[in-house]
Design an enzyme around this catalytic site. Structure first.
Site, PDB file in Angstrom:
ATOM      1  N   ASP A  15       3.721   7.105   1.214  1.00 43.54           N
ATOM      2  CA  ASP A  15       5.188   7.182   1.236  1.00 43.54           C
ATOM      3  C   ASP A  15       5.619   8.068   2.406  1.00 43.54           C
ATOM      4  O   ASP A  15       5.228   9.236   2.486  1.00 43.54           O
ATOM      5  CB  ASP A  15       5.703   7.771  -0.084  1.00 43.54           C
ATOM      6  CG  ASP A  15       7.211   7.626  -0.239  1.00 43.54           C
ATOM      7  OD1 ASP A  15       7.887   7.273   0.751  1.00 43.54           O
ATOM      8  OD2 ASP A  15       7.716   7.875  -1.351  1.00 43.54           O
ATOM      9  N   ASP A 109       9.503   2.065   3.635  1.00 46.33           N
ATOM     10  CA  ASP A 109       8.722   3.287   3.901  1.00 46.33           C
ATOM     11  C   ASP A 109       7.634   3.561   2.863  1.00 46.33           C
ATOM     12  O   ASP A 109       7.133   4.678   2.761  1.00 46.33           O
ATOM     13  CB  ASP A 109       9.659   4.498   3.983  1.00 46.33           C
ATOM     14  CG  ASP A 109      10.509   4.677   2.736  1.00 46.33           C
ATOM     15  OD1 ASP A 109      10.400   3.837   1.824  1.00 46.33           O
ATOM     16  OD2 ASP A 109      11.274   5.649   2.672  1.00 46.33           O
ATOM     17  N   GLU A 110       7.244   2.544   2.077  1.00 41.92           N
ATOM     18  CA  GLU A 110       6.217   2.724   1.047  1.00 41.92           C
ATOM     19  C   GLU A 110       5.171   1.615   1.104  1.00 41.92           C
ATOM     20  O   GLU A 110       5.503   0.456   1.348  1.00 41.92           O
ATOM     21  CB  GLU A 110       6.840   2.714  -0.353  1.00 41.92           C
ATOM     22  CG  GLU A 110       7.566   3.968  -0.744  1.00 41.92           C
ATOM     23  CD  GLU A 110       7.991   3.907  -2.205  1.00 41.92           C
ATOM     24  OE1 GLU A 110       7.169   4.263  -3.081  1.00 41.92           O
ATOM     25  OE2 GLU A 110       9.137   3.496  -2.475  1.00 41.92           O
TER      26      GLU A 110
END
Length: 412
Positions: A15, A109-110
């Site tokens: 993350d 973003d993960e």
């Protein structure tokens, strides 16, 4: 080096820490360590992201900007640059794709990585730690890592490791790791569900895990079964391989070939609205727009462009119309037009609303709620209704033109 046990999986969760904020700090080093808000600049705008320093004042994403600035008057506001954030997201994706055996890009973003079996040959913790350092070195952005036997526990581990840290939960220790935590730390436990549980005296994950599963189901329905599994560290959801070619699309073949530009533009609006709603319904964002035209001579042409990740009607409409203007150059009758959105990632609509107001966010939520309940076609722009009317009228207009032509120039 450990032996692989029956049913044992190894799942890593990466993350990017405060992703938008981190990119802004990379662009301007003077922002590091300061309370930073990313979002619209007006008082009626919303906060899209905030730094850890800003969170200490009680600020969180989706909060009205004016409220955030009351809580922290000296906070610095940046307008946001979705194009730049999308570029960095793709950069991280390329690094992971170049080395990971199986990965899922679950949002901008993960990432989840399935490393099951790797411990037989190369320690999973060592491998993921090296990958994390590689991402940090090549992108100059912080990223946190959680390693566990399933997706849910690895995500919780990542949240505990933030900022810019890593945490590994040994196989068999999942329930012990979760037990002391507040129930709000379990993924997908919203405010309403948490409030229901707290009213019944359930504050920690340990207490939640000890409640009979049948009782939780009686309280919360099917969600109660899911919560019991999570509280006991159980999650069998697979890592879904990420493929850039995943897309949503729609196209329309006209009953009569046309060169009516008003009709074509209205139809583009209708198709874009329909497909953008489908994106938001799936909690997806698109990073690539494609427009397709088939002429009356059956020649088919397409044109596409990469865009900052979004699911917003007004942004996508602008890109679709721009592509159509560049693509339509033969001035021939059109048989078919189509719109496709690809390079999909999971993500919340709000993250692209840097210049929109809280009212705009609420408006989109209300519109989508009505469309979900009654169908997308029940609430559309007026021009889309015009396109439907004009298309139905086209065969009649063609028939009238032919009658006029015959009267003017009778045979013989």
């Amino acid at each position: 080096m450990s032996m692989l046990l029956d049913g044992q999986r190894t799942i890593a969760h990466f993350d990017m820490d405060s992703f938008f904020v981190s990119v802004e700090c990379k662009k301007d080093r003077s922002l590091k360590g300061k309370p930073l808000l990313v979002g619209g600049r007006s008082d009626r705008a919303v906060v899209a992201a905030c730094s850890y320093e800003a969170r200490k004042f009680g600020i969180h994403s989706a909060m009205p900007m004016k409220v955030a600035l009351r809580l922290c008057p000296h906070a610095i506001v940046r307008g946001g640059d979705m194009e730049e954030y999308s570029r960095h997201s793709r950069e991280v994706t390329e690094i992971i794709a170049g080395i990971a055996p199986l990965y899922e890009k679950s949002s901008i973003d993960e990432f989840y990585l399935d490393l099951t079996g790797m411990d037989k040959y190369f320690g999973s913790l060592k491998w993921t730690s090296e990958l994390r350092q590689k991402i940090i070195k090549q992108t100059d952005l912080p990223i946190s890592l959680g390693l566990a036997s399933n997706k849910m526990v690895s995500k919780v581990a990542t949240n505990e490791a933030k900022p810019n840290g890593q945490l590994s939960i040994p196989f068999g220790q999942e329930k012990l790791f979760l037990a002391p935590m507040d129930i709000g730390k379990i993924p997908m436990v919203g405010k309403e569900t948490a409030a229901q549980l707290r009213r019944r005296g359930v504050e920690t994950v340990k207490t939640l895990s000890e409640i009979p599963i049948g009782l939780l189901e009686a309280w919360l329905g099917k969600n109660g079964i899911s919560l019991w599994n999570k509280a006991n560290g159980i999650d069998e959801s697979p890592v879904i391989p990420y493929h850039e070619q995943k897309s949503v699309s729609t196209e329309n073949t006209f009953g009569t070939d046309t060169i009516d530009m008003d009709l074509l533009h209205c139809e583009l609006v209708r198709m874009t609205e329909k497909t953008a709603f489908e994106l938001r319904s799936q909690n997806k964002l698109t990073g690539c727009v494609t427009v397709k035209i088939r002429y009356s001579d059956f020649e088919t042409v397409t044109r596409q462009m990469s865009i900052p990740y979004t699911a917003s009607d007004h942004i996508l409409l602008e890109k679709v119309k721009e592509l159509f203007r560049k693509l339509y150059d033969k001035r021939l009758l059109v048989r078919l037009i189509g719109v496709r959105f690809s390079h999909l990632v999971s993500g919340n609509y709000q993250i692209s609303l840097f210049d929109d107001t809280a009212e705009m966010v609420a408006l989109y939520q209300a519109i989508d709620s009505i469309k979900s309940q009654y169908g997308w076609q029940y609430l559309v722009r007026g021009s889309t209704q015009q396109s439907r009317f004009r298309e139905k009228l086209m065969p009649y207009q063609k028939e009238q033109r032919e009658l006029v032509w015959k009267k003017r120039y009778p045979a013989g």
